[in-house]
Design an enzyme around this catalytic site. Sequence first.
Site, mmCIF file in Angstrom:
data_model
loop_
_atom_site.group_PDB
_atom_site.id
_atom_site.type_symbol
_atom_site.label_atom_id
_atom_site.label_comp_id
_atom_site.label_asym_id
_atom_site.label_seq_id
_atom_site.Cartn_x
_atom_site.Cartn_y
_atom_site.Cartn_z
ATOM 1 N N ASP A 120 -14.338 76.248 -41.150
ATOM 2 C CA ASP A 120 -15.497 76.082 -40.261
ATOM 3 C C ASP A 120 -16.092 74.680 -40.374
ATOM 4 O O ASP A 120 -15.974 74.023 -41.409
ATOM 5 C CB ASP A 120 -16.549 77.150 -40.632
ATOM 6 C CG ASP A 120 -17.556 77.359 -39.518
ATOM 7 O OD1 ASP A 120 -17.276 76.962 -38.370
ATOM 8 O OD2 ASP A 120 -18.633 77.913 -39.804
ATOM 9 N N HIS A 179 -11.746 69.476 -34.123
ATOM 10 C CA HIS A 179 -10.599 70.389 -34.280
ATOM 11 C C HIS A 179 -9.332 69.580 -34.580
ATOM 12 O O HIS A 179 -8.524 69.950 -35.423
ATOM 13 C CB HIS A 179 -10.387 71.231 -33.019
ATOM 14 C CG HIS A 179 -11.563 72.096 -32.660
ATOM 15 N ND1 HIS A 179 -12.233 72.841 -33.587
ATOM 16 C CD2 HIS A 179 -12.186 72.339 -31.469
ATOM 17 C CE1 HIS A 179 -13.227 73.508 -32.988
ATOM 18 N NE2 HIS A 179 -13.223 73.203 -31.710
ATOM 19 N N LEU A 227 5.901 80.145 -49.870
ATOM 20 C CA LEU A 227 4.569 80.520 -49.378
ATOM 21 C C LEU A 227 4.634 81.180 -47.999
ATOM 22 O O LEU A 227 5.372 80.722 -47.124
ATOM 23 C CB LEU A 227 3.711 79.243 -49.279
ATOM 24 C CG LEU A 227 2.290 79.432 -48.745
ATOM 25 C CD1 LEU A 227 1.387 80.015 -49.822
ATOM 26 C CD2 LEU A 227 1.722 78.104 -48.237
HETATM 27 C C1 IPE Z 1 -15.287 81.591 -37.705
HETATM 28 O O1 IPE Z 1 -16.040 80.482 -37.374
HETATM 29 C C2 IPE Z 1 -13.991 81.575 -36.949
HETATM 30 C C3 IPE Z 1 -13.022 80.558 -37.348
HETATM 31 C C4 IPE Z 1 -13.164 79.715 -38.334
HETATM 32 C C5 IPE Z 1 -11.811 80.532 -36.572
HETATM 33 P P1 IPE Z 1 -17.138 80.546 -36.219
HETATM 34 O O2 IPE Z 1 -17.741 79.199 -36.126
HETATM 35 O O3 IPE Z 1 -16.549 81.089 -34.969
HETATM 36 O O4 IPE Z 1 -18.172 81.607 -36.792
HETATM 37 P P2 IPE Z 1 -19.712 81.792 -36.502
HETATM 38 O O5 IPE Z 1 -19.871 81.867 -35.006
HETATM 39 O O6 IPE Z 1 -20.410 80.606 -37.071
HETATM 40 O O7 IPE Z 1 -20.080 83.043 -37.217
HETATM 41 C C1 IPE Z 2 -14.244 75.978 -36.727
HETATM 42 O O1 IPE Z 2 -15.124 74.976 -36.394
HETATM 43 C C2 IPE Z 2 -13.079 76.062 -35.791
HETATM 44 C C3 IPE Z 2 -13.074 77.250 -34.923
HETATM 45 C C4 IPE Z 2 -13.968 78.199 -34.948
HETATM 46 C C5 IPE Z 2 -11.986 77.340 -33.970
HETATM 47 P P1 IPE Z 2 -16.293 75.203 -35.347
HETATM 48 O O2 IPE Z 2 -15.787 74.843 -33.987
HETATM 49 O O3 IPE Z 2 -16.851 76.570 -35.454
HETATM 50 O O4 IPE Z 2 -17.349 74.113 -35.810
HETATM 51 P P2 IPE Z 2 -18.911 74.303 -35.980
HETATM 52 O O5 IPE Z 2 -19.128 75.520 -36.818
HETATM 53 O O6 IPE Z 2 -19.476 74.463 -34.614
HETATM 54 O O7 IPE Z 2 -19.368 73.044 -36.659
HETATM 55 MG MG MG Z 3 -18.291 77.372 -36.634
#
Ligand code: IPE
Ligand code: IPE
Ligand code: MG
Length: 270
Positions: free
Chosen positions: A46, A64, A158
Amino acid sequence: MIRSAKREKAAKQQEADAAAVERREKELERSLKPSLLPRHVAIIMDGNGRWARSRGWSERIRGHEAGTQAVRAAVETCARLKLEALTLYAFSLENWQRPRRETSALMHLLRRFLVAERDELMENNIRLIATGRLDDLPGYARQALDKTREMTAANTGLVLNLALSYSGREEIAHAVRALAQQVAEGRLQPDDIVQESITENLYAPELGDPDLLIRTSGELRVSNFLLWQIAYAEIYITDVLWPDFRKVHLLEAFVDYQKRSRRFGKVDIN
Ligand code: IPE
Ligand code: IPE
Ligand code: MG
């Protein structure tokens, strides 16, 4: 003149920082006990959007894209330390609710990643699998996924599990549907349904439960990830944003994990 001196100073600082990180990695690796490493690690990757924003970029996708470097570092480290499985939360079922521009960019990034990493996966004897509602993926991503899965199917090192269009609740519903089907066909009695019946009907029961669950970017929640499997996982949360997460951070998580006393409800015998 002044500018080039400044640049030289910055380059020197970067070199010194890299050397310090390398020393820290070596030190952490030396302190790890191979017999106490987690068998299966799961990561909620995240913070990509915040990483891009912190650099003043309005396009979240740049975060990303940068995140794929962190994926490489994590996979490489887990393979080298001979862990059995690494599950990466790459895209949740709920993530489809993001703007189409972002979900589409993520799917294209996934396809590029799956193609670009094939040689690396083969060289490191890594088997790639995926769990989630894979039928939700666009054809171009699904095809790349299927080909990479096939190519790496016989690898014995792995297991890299990508959670894609994944929802923990949906996975449990999937298991319950499979059991209901067996009951409907008269092959299973309701009284014979035990915890293992659910476990055996999850997407990838062979992986077993994760020992360690890592979440980056500081959020204190599980966001519908592996709900059944994390019953006794050790949880490690770091403020580091996913695109900045490197080998040194993963090793820090492993060292922390090795300090935990896993009791599973019993009394500690140590
Ligand atoms: C969780 O992150 C999903 C992934 C890392 C793929 P999100 O950014 O979607 O989660 P929330 O919305 O903060 O709970
Ligand atoms: C995690 O990073 C990647 C996915 C959920 C695909 P985010 O896109 O949720 O990044 P933040 O949490 O908004 O910083
Ligand atoms: Mg996120």
